[in-house]
Design a protein around this motif. Sequence first.
Motif, short mmCIF file in Angstrom:
data_model
loop_
_atom_site.label_atom_id
_atom_site.label_comp_id
_atom_site.label_asym_id
_atom_site.label_seq_id
_atom_site.Cartn_x
_atom_site.Cartn_y
_atom_site.Cartn_z
N GLN A 201 5.11 10.19 -24.64
CA GLN A 201 3.62 10.26 -24.05
C GLN A 201 3.37 8.81 -23.57
O GLN A 201 3.81 8.04 -23.77
N PHE A 202 2.18 8.86 -22.55
CA PHE A 202 1.76 7.39 -22.36
C PHE A 202 1.06 6.87 -23.27
O PHE A 202 0.59 7.31 -24.06
N VAL A 203 1.12 5.67 -23.21
CA VAL A 203 0.53 4.56 -24.18
C VAL A 203 -0.87 4.43 -23.55
O VAL A 203 -0.93 3.69 -22.42
N LEU A 204 -1.95 4.25 -24.29
CA LEU A 204 -3.42 4.23 -23.67
C LEU A 204 -3.38 2.60 -23.41
O LEU A 204 -3.96 2.49 -22.24
N ASN A 205 -2.86 1.87 -24.03
CA ASN A 205 -2.80 0.51 -23.75
C ASN A 205 -2.45 -0.11 -22.45
O ASN A 205 -2.76 -1.19 -21.98
N ASN A 206 -1.55 1.02 -21.84
CA ASN A 206 -0.95 0.74 -20.63
C ASN A 206 -1.84 1.03 -19.46
O ASN A 206 -1.40 0.93 -18.09
N LEU A 207 -2.97 1.53 -19.53
CA LEU A 207 -3.84 2.27 -18.43
C LEU A 207 -4.27 1.07 -17.46
O LEU A 207 -4.32 1.45 -16.23
N PRO A 208 -4.50 -0.16 -17.96
CA PRO A 208 -4.81 -1.11 -17.07
C PRO A 208 -3.67 -1.48 -16.08
O PRO A 208 -3.93 -1.84 -14.76
N TRP A 209 -2.92 -1.38 -16.47
CA TRP A 209 -1.60 -1.55 -15.67
C TRP A 209 -1.36 -0.69 -14.44
O TRP A 209 -0.60 -0.66 -13.51
N TYR A 210 -1.71 0.83 -14.87
CA TYR A 210 -1.41 2.01 -14.09
C TYR A 210 -2.55 1.56 -12.90
O TYR A 210 -2.46 1.82 -11.70
N VAL A 211 -3.73 0.91 -13.07
CA VAL A 211 -4.61 0.63 -12.18
C VAL A 211 -4.18 -0.42 -11.29
O VAL A 211 -4.35 -0.29 -9.94
N VAL A 212 -3.48 -1.30 -11.85
CA VAL A 212 -2.78 -2.49 -10.93
C VAL A 212 -1.92 -1.90 -10.02
O VAL A 212 -2.09 -2.12 -8.96
N LEU A 213 -0.96 -0.73 -10.66
CA LEU A 213 -0.20 -0.08 -9.71
C LEU A 213 -0.64 0.90 -8.63
O LEU A 213 -0.27 0.74 -7.43
N GLY A 214 -2.23 1.14 -8.99
CA GLY A 214 -2.68 1.92 -7.95
C GLY A 214 -3.19 1.14 -6.72
O GLY A 214 -2.92 1.35 -5.71
N VAL A 215 -3.71 -0.04 -7.05
CA VAL A 215 -3.95 -0.99 -6.19
C VAL A 215 -2.93 -1.44 -5.25
O VAL A 215 -2.82 -1.39 -3.93
N ILE A 216 -1.59 -1.88 -6.01
CA ILE A 216 -0.49 -2.12 -5.28
C ILE A 216 -0.11 -0.99 -4.11
O ILE A 216 0.56 -1.29 -3.14
N GLY A 217 -0.20 0.07 -4.92
CA GLY A 217 0.23 1.36 -4.17
C GLY A 217 -0.41 1.63 -2.78
O GLY A 217 -0.09 1.85 -1.82
#
Length: 565
Positions: A201-217
């Motif tokens: 499963q995904f780790v909750l602590n990694n959510l900020p990095w998914y936001v970063v990936l969204g901006v880069i995307g």
Amino acid sequence: MSFVIGLGSGLAAVILKNTIHFTHQLLTEGFTMEHENWLYLAYPLIGIFLTVIFSKYFVKDSISHGVTKILHAFSRKGGYLKPHNSFTSIIGSTFTIGFGGSVGAESPIVLTGASIGSSLGRMFHLNQKTITLLVGAGAAGAVAGIFKAPIAGMVFTLEVLMLDLTMASVVPLLIASVTATTIATFFLGEGAEFAFHLEEQFVLNNLPWYVVLGVIGGLLSLYMTWGSMYAEGKILKIKNPFARLLTGGLILSLLIFLFPPLYGEGYTTISALLSGNTDVIVENTFFYTLKENNLVILGFLLLLIIFKIVATAATNGSGGVGGIFAPTLFTGGIAGFLLSKLLKDLGWASLPSSHFTLAGMAALMAGVMHAPLTGIFLIAEITNGYALFIPLILTSTVSYLTIMYFEPHSIYTKRLAKKGELLTHHKDKAVLTLMRLNKVIETDFKTVNPDMSLGEMVKIIAKARRNLFPVVHEDGKLLGIVLLDDIREIMFNNELYDKMKVENFMTVPPAFIEASENMDQVMRKFEETGAWNLPVTDQGRYLGFVSKSKIFSVYRRVLIHFSDE
């Protein structure tokens, strides 16, 4: 009919995937991974040459940019697609992609499925609204068949082709999607292009990095949209088709020789990255001996992102047949993997590379195609579960919001939007797009000559039914207008009949409408001027007038037809 269209689009997906796979396998069999292969310099050029010969001399029509063609058919052709699109896109894209063209097979298959729907609708003499729905069913079936993702197929049609979300449209789309998925599964097995089973499963602590990936995307999506259109436009400026073929083909061949992962769709590279294998990206290159060097791998991945756009534009611009779907997933997957690897190497975060690879693909789909739901559901279905649902939603939404700040149109709709030929979910704009200027032009106005006397004009007024008179020169040029209200005080003065001429009391209209303008532009001119009637000209030559009352009458008729369930 949706069931039949699902069968057709599913079979088309099976045929195309197999022909591309076997062509690719036949051409690259025996290649050694330890060093470069010089045949990469020849294959792409040969493939595009065969495609150009096929489309120019056999089909005698353009068969590229499939999704844009469908959108144009919706707004300008009543859903009509040429029957040859049911098979020519398969042949053209087999030549292009099988020989290494750096594009995707999805757009040609979507055009194939849509053409099957269009042909079936016309065969049974159905109305425009139903044919449009059948075209959408074909497109949904095509996407569902390729990825074995029925929900993604349906959502793709609603988001990208902009069909209305109603029960009347959802049910046929689902039937076609499920049928195509079943057919593809029967012939190809359960695995998708890059099937992957999540083990954690995904780790909750990694959510900020998914936001970063969204901006880069989102920013990468902007680069893909503007970069590919700019590069393709530059190649298309070469007027001679064979000089254009040679230019684009040589650029593509050189890039593939230096960066073999750019060969074809690139799904093999994505599969390797999902399993954490970075060796595959430097196979057949000068850098294979440096496969253990992290800096080399990071640099190579970054160059793949930069040059994938150029390779795709060179393929399409030089005459190849393919879409942006696969390049989008390829670029997004590499971007996600690169971010996770970079953060891991810097010691900032330990992120699961497979999760970020998948989230990156969803982010780029959301940005480039302006289809966040398609990206979310496609990746969720491919991974056989919704364990990544929250990060996928987050990444796709952030990516979509990022690109929308800079670019309101997707790569599919940008060209059509400039011409005012794009149907959207906005009802008012959709109705205006469906309306035609030549359907609202009124020509029952009595024309007058600028040298005509007031007395001669009074005789014309006596026979006229309108209170507006265009002043037209002998060569057909519109010089101005005469309003009955403006001359009412002098028209009964017999002493002025021979003294005054039309040119003395004519006025210039507040605006002119060019025959090439779309209805959105026409309505904007009415709103800006407050006029009730405006003249229509073709390079200055008088054609007629458009009135608000006529526009409103036609607008209401089109709106009723457009909204009818």
